[in-house]
Design a protein around this motif. Structure first.
Motif, PDB file in Angstrom:
ATOM      1  N   ARG A   1      -5.247   1.332 -14.318  1.00  0.00           N
ATOM      2  CA  ARG A   1      -5.444   0.192 -14.028  1.00  0.00           C
ATOM      3  C   ARG A   1      -6.748  -0.020 -13.924  1.00  0.00           C
ATOM      4  N   ILE A   2      -8.065   0.116 -14.757  1.00  0.00           N
ATOM      5  CA  ILE A   2      -9.663   0.334 -14.864  1.00  0.00           C
ATOM      6  C   ILE A   2      -9.997  -1.222 -14.725  1.00  0.00           C
ATOM      7  N   ASP A   3     -10.912  -1.553 -13.995  1.00  0.00           N
ATOM      8  CA  ASP A   3     -11.913  -2.202 -13.760  1.00  0.00           C
ATOM      9  C   ASP A   3     -13.444  -2.106 -14.252  1.00  0.00           C
ATOM     10  N   ARG A   4     -13.691  -2.871 -15.570  1.00  0.00           N
ATOM     11  CA  ARG A   4     -14.934  -2.900 -15.811  1.00  0.00           C
ATOM     12  C   ARG A   4     -16.100  -3.486 -15.243  1.00  0.00           C
ATOM     13  N   SER A   5     -15.341  -4.616 -14.030  1.00  0.00           N
ATOM     14  CA  SER A   5     -16.899  -5.331 -14.020  1.00  0.00           C
ATOM     15  C   SER A   5     -17.132  -4.930 -12.560  1.00  0.00           C
ATOM     16  N   ASP A   6     -16.752  -4.098 -12.100  1.00  0.00           N
ATOM     17  CA  ASP A   6     -17.274  -3.439 -10.208  1.00  0.00           C
ATOM     18  C   ASP A   6     -16.656  -1.805 -10.089  1.00  0.00           C
ATOM     19  N   ALA A   7     -17.599  -0.824 -11.083  1.00  0.00           N
ATOM     20  CA  ALA A   7     -17.104   0.306 -10.874  1.00  0.00           C
ATOM     21  C   ALA A   7     -17.147   0.601  -9.782  1.00  0.00           C
ATOM     22  N   GLY A   8     -17.442  -0.277  -7.700  1.00  0.00           N
ATOM     23  CA  GLY A   8     -17.203   0.872  -7.304  1.00  0.00           C
ATOM     24  C   GLY A   8     -15.905   0.632  -6.428  1.00  0.00           C
ATOM     25  N   ASP A   9     -14.696  -0.507  -7.313  1.00  0.00           N
ATOM     26  CA  ASP A   9     -13.509  -0.738  -7.622  1.00  0.00           C
ATOM     27  C   ASP A   9     -12.794   0.542  -7.140  1.00  0.00           C
TER      28      ASP A   9
ATOM     29  N   SER B   1     -16.539  14.635 -23.316  1.00  0.00           N
ATOM     30  CA  SER B   1     -15.812  12.986 -23.448  1.00  0.00           C
ATOM     31  C   SER B   1     -16.582  12.845 -22.758  1.00  0.00           C
ATOM     32  N   GLN B   2     -17.361  11.100 -22.115  1.00  0.00           N
ATOM     33  CA  GLN B   2     -18.173  10.341 -20.807  1.00  0.00           C
ATOM     34  C   GLN B   2     -17.109   9.394 -20.775  1.00  0.00           C
ATOM     35  N   SER B   3     -15.869   9.805 -21.111  1.00  0.00           N
ATOM     36  CA  SER B   3     -14.557   8.542 -20.143  1.00  0.00           C
ATOM     37  C   SER B   3     -14.185   7.911 -19.642  1.00  0.00           C
ATOM     38  N   ARG B   4     -14.738   6.987 -18.560  1.00  0.00           N
ATOM     39  CA  ARG B   4     -13.761   6.412 -17.432  1.00  0.00           C
ATOM     40  C   ARG B   4     -12.698   6.745 -16.930  1.00  0.00           C
ATOM     41  N   LEU B   5     -11.265   6.790 -18.733  1.00  0.00           N
ATOM     42  CA  LEU B   5      -9.933   6.913 -18.319  1.00  0.00           C
ATOM     43  C   LEU B   5     -10.473   8.797 -17.536  1.00  0.00           C
ATOM     44  N   LYS B   6     -10.910   9.198 -18.615  1.00  0.00           N
ATOM     45  CA  LYS B   6     -10.972  10.460 -18.470  1.00  0.00           C
ATOM     46  C   LYS B   6     -11.259  10.785 -16.292  1.00  0.00           C
ATOM     47  N   GLU B   7     -12.340  10.665 -16.246  1.00  0.00           N
ATOM     48  CA  GLU B   7     -12.856  10.819 -15.267  1.00  0.00           C
ATOM     49  C   GLU B   7     -11.912  10.722 -13.911  1.00  0.00           C
TER      50      GLU B   7
END
Length: 116
Positions: A73-81, A28-34
């Protein structure tokens, strides 16, 4: 409260399995997992109980190893957040929880035991 094998329980179990495969499978390449792994949480037995998409953020409630919850909470618009993660104990989460959500939590805990 205990599980009785109802249609609601079976449907929720299938939803949890599909969500787990999407977010936490080995490839999985999930941002949540990362995000969870980078914060030091084990995702081997993690299950997404709730997901709330917002305009620019995603909010997740994740059961970790059947022992506690992580509100993410994961911001989708700002990967640096920097994502926000708050840990909650099960006893705190259960307070005031509706019957339907209590059943969903029991199903998730049962599924964690089965995959352990």
């Amino acid at each position: 409260m205990r599980l009785i094998g109802s249609k609601l329980e079976q449907d929720y179990r299938e939803e949890l399995k599909a969500s787990r495969a999407f977010h936490f499978s080995a490839n999985s390449q999930s941002r949540l997992k990362e995000v969870l792994q980078s914060a030091g949480y084990s995702v081997g037995n993690a299950l997404v109980l709730h997901w709330t998409p917002d305009q620019s953020e995603d909010f997740y409630t994740v059961l970790i190893e059947g022992a506690f919850l992580a509100a993410v909470r994961i911001d989708r618009s700002d990967a640096g957040d920097t994502p926000s993660i708050k840990r909650y104990e099960l006893r705190d989460y259960l307070r005031g929880l509706s019957r339907v959500y209590q059943v969903q939590l029991l199903v998730a805990q049962d599924l964690v035991k089965a995959i352990s």
